[in-house]
Design a protein around this motif. Structure first.
Motif, PDB file in Angstrom:
ATOM      1  N   ASN A 162       0.811  -1.219   0.000  1.00 10.45           N
ATOM      2  CA  ASN A 162       0.000   0.000   0.000  1.00 10.45           C
ATOM      3  C   ASN A 162       0.845   1.270   0.000  1.00 10.45           C
ATOM      4  O   ASN A 162       0.318   2.354  -0.254  1.00 10.45           O
ATOM      5  N   GLU A 163       2.143   1.135   0.293  1.00  4.87           N
ATOM      6  CA  GLU A 163       2.992   2.324   0.397  1.00  4.87           C
ATOM      7  C   GLU A 163       4.227   2.217  -0.497  1.00  4.87           C
ATOM      8  O   GLU A 163       4.285   2.820  -1.562  1.00  4.87           O
ATOM      9  N   LEU A 164       5.220   1.430  -0.073  1.00  2.00           N
ATOM     10  CA  LEU A 164       6.492   1.395  -0.800  1.00  2.00           C
ATOM     11  C   LEU A 164       6.350   0.849  -2.219  1.00  2.00           C
ATOM     12  O   LEU A 164       6.954   1.364  -3.155  1.00  2.00           O
ATOM     13  N   LEU A 165       5.569  -0.219  -2.398  1.00  2.00           N
ATOM     14  CA  LEU A 165       5.431  -0.792  -3.735  1.00  2.00           C
ATOM     15  C   LEU A 165       4.794   0.192  -4.698  1.00  2.00           C
ATOM     16  O   LEU A 165       5.108   0.208  -5.886  1.00  2.00           O
ATOM     17  N   CYS A 166       3.912   1.038  -4.186  1.00  3.49           N
ATOM     18  CA  CYS A 166       3.211   2.012  -5.031  1.00  3.49           C
ATOM     19  C   CYS A 166       4.042   3.259  -5.299  1.00  3.49           C
ATOM     20  O   CYS A 166       3.604   4.134  -6.063  1.00  3.49           O
ATOM     21  N   SER A 167       5.195   3.374  -4.657  1.00  2.67           N
ATOM     22  CA  SER A 167       6.020   4.574  -4.835  1.00  2.67           C
ATOM     23  C   SER A 167       7.455   4.231  -5.221  1.00  2.67           C
ATOM     24  O   SER A 167       8.351   5.058  -5.069  1.00  2.67           O
ATOM     25  N   THR A 168       7.680   3.024  -5.726  1.00  3.25           N
ATOM     26  CA  THR A 168       9.018   2.568  -6.098  1.00  3.25           C
ATOM     27  C   THR A 168       9.051   2.178  -7.564  1.00  3.25           C
ATOM     28  O   THR A 168       8.156   1.478  -8.047  1.00  3.25           O
ATOM     29  N   LEU A 169      10.062   2.658  -8.276  1.00  2.81           N
ATOM     30  CA  LEU A 169      10.270   2.256  -9.664  1.00  2.81           C
ATOM     31  C   LEU A 169      11.424   1.255  -9.732  1.00  2.81           C
ATOM     32  O   LEU A 169      12.521   1.529  -9.246  1.00  2.81           O
ATOM     33  N   PHE A 170      11.166   0.113 -10.321  1.00  2.45           N
ATOM     34  CA  PHE A 170      12.185  -0.916 -10.524  1.00  2.45           C
ATOM     35  C   PHE A 170      12.690  -0.802 -11.960  1.00  2.45           C
ATOM     36  O   PHE A 170      11.904  -0.862 -12.908  1.00  2.45           O
ATOM     37  N   ILE A 171      14.006  -0.634 -12.095  1.00  6.01           N
ATOM     38  CA  ILE A 171      14.611  -0.433 -13.412  1.00  6.01           C
ATOM     39  C   ILE A 171      15.512  -1.615 -13.742  1.00  6.01           C
ATOM     40  O   ILE A 171      16.396  -1.976 -12.954  1.00  6.01           O
TER      41      ILE A 171
END
Length: 359
Positions: A162-171
């Protein structure tokens, strides 16, 4: 990154202090080397891949899983690893296919050949007795990158969706694709991450691949050179564009067996040219009908382009800071690196007077 935007120049020390790294190191027999007497190079690779995947762990923050754990997770669904993976018997005299092999391993029901879960990757099919086997090593590197991505996204999906996954970009450094014998992982990756997206608030997970070389990058740079693409422009790579770039009469066949994301061409606001690969929310990025070329099928695209705009780097042509930092962490210096690799190889093979490393 946001703090550095206010500075005239990026502070390399600040970037260094903000980075947390973890490397997956391994060794495999290449030209003229075998893991034990009496077996060929293909069997050596099969046995070593099984050993490596069981012993090597991805350890980042609270993630602590073996490569084999992640391989079974990829063949299952988020939070529910598969109980077995489909393996083809590697024996040239046996035609058994899609044998269900559990985590512990097993044997072929037809010829009794020992089978390992890592045989599902089929990397051993590209290994040759004479040669550097660089192609097989490249395939393995791509698999490891995908498994690390599976581990990191799954960690956030389980603990902070609900927090980190929704605000993290994986490159991913390179396109969201899988080539050669492990190409069937393309379908597994697509299904796995789309299942994760369907159970994540908002549009997460945010995942993209970035290409620095290749036909699409060369084409994009020519468009920018002649000002066909202006800063802030996004080029949709539909079948007409693919036809021009690949010089083929069958552009619909492009990517459908290898890519689990769609390529776009973007000219960043500072003039950089970037070719991101973005995963569609549903369905295939490429298929026989042309796939999904337009932005509507990719709700994560606007946020990804925003990050690209805000993290430019001059460390290499058209670069972005996260990829440049990763390169710096994983690369060997040309001079010192060559000497170190030579000494390690001599020690492993028992050649020369290579010093024994201190414990």
């Amino acid at each position: 990154m946001e703090f550095q935007k206010a500075a005239r120049f990026v502070d390399p020390v600040a970037i260094e202090q903000a980075v947390n790294t973890a490397l997956v190191s391994l060794d495999l027999p290449v030209a003229g080397a075998y893991s034990r007497p009496g077996i060929g190079i293909s069997t050596s690779w099969r046995e070593n891949l099984d050993r490596i995947f069981r012993s090597k762990k991805v350890e980042v923050n609270r993630l602590n899983q073996s490569l084999l754990d992640l391989l079974f997770l990829l063949h299952g669904e988020p939070g529910k690893p598969a109980v077995a993976v489909p393996v083809n018997c590697p024996s040239s005299e046996c035609n058994a296919k899609d044998v269900a092999i559990p985590f512990r391993g097993g044997s072929c029901p037809s010829c009794k050949e020992p089978l390992y879960p890592t045989d599902v990757l089929r990397i051993h099919e590209e290994v040759t007795e004479e040669g550097t086997n660089e192609s097989a090593l490249g395939r393995l590197m791509s698999v490891l990158e995908l498994l690390v991505l599976v581990g990191l996204t799954s960690l956030l999906w389980q603990q902070s969706r609900n927090e980190l996954l929704c605000s993290t970009l994986f490159i991913v450094d390179g396109p969201l694709a899988m080539y050669g014998p492990p190409a069937k992982l393309r379908g597994r990756a697509q299904e796995y991450f789309q299942a994760m997206a369907s159970t994540t608030p908002g549009h997460g997970p945010y995942i993209c691949g970035l290409e620095k070389t290749g036909a699409m990058v060369d084409y994009a740079r020519q468009l920018a050179r002649h000002n066909v693409l202006q800063p802030g422009d996004l080029l949709v790579c539909d079948q007409e564009v693919v036809k021009v770039i690949t010089n083929t009469d069958n552009p619909a066949a492009y990517g459908k067996e290898t890519y689990w994301g769609r390529k776009f061409v973007y000219r960043a606001k500072d003039g950089r040219i970037v070719v991101p690969t973005v995963m569609p929310e549903q369905g295939a990025a490429y298929d026989a009908g042309g796939g999904q070329p337009g932005p509507p099928g990719y709700p994560t695209l606007p946020a990804i382009l925003d990050v690209i705009d805000r993290t430019g780097s001059s460390m290499y042509q058209d670069g972005i800071i996260p990829v440049a930092v990763a390169h710096g962490k994983a690369a060997f210096p040309i001079g010192v690196g060559t000497d170190v690799l030579r000494l390690v190889a001599e020690h492993k093979l028992g050649l020369g007077n290579a010093p024994t490393p201190n414990p």
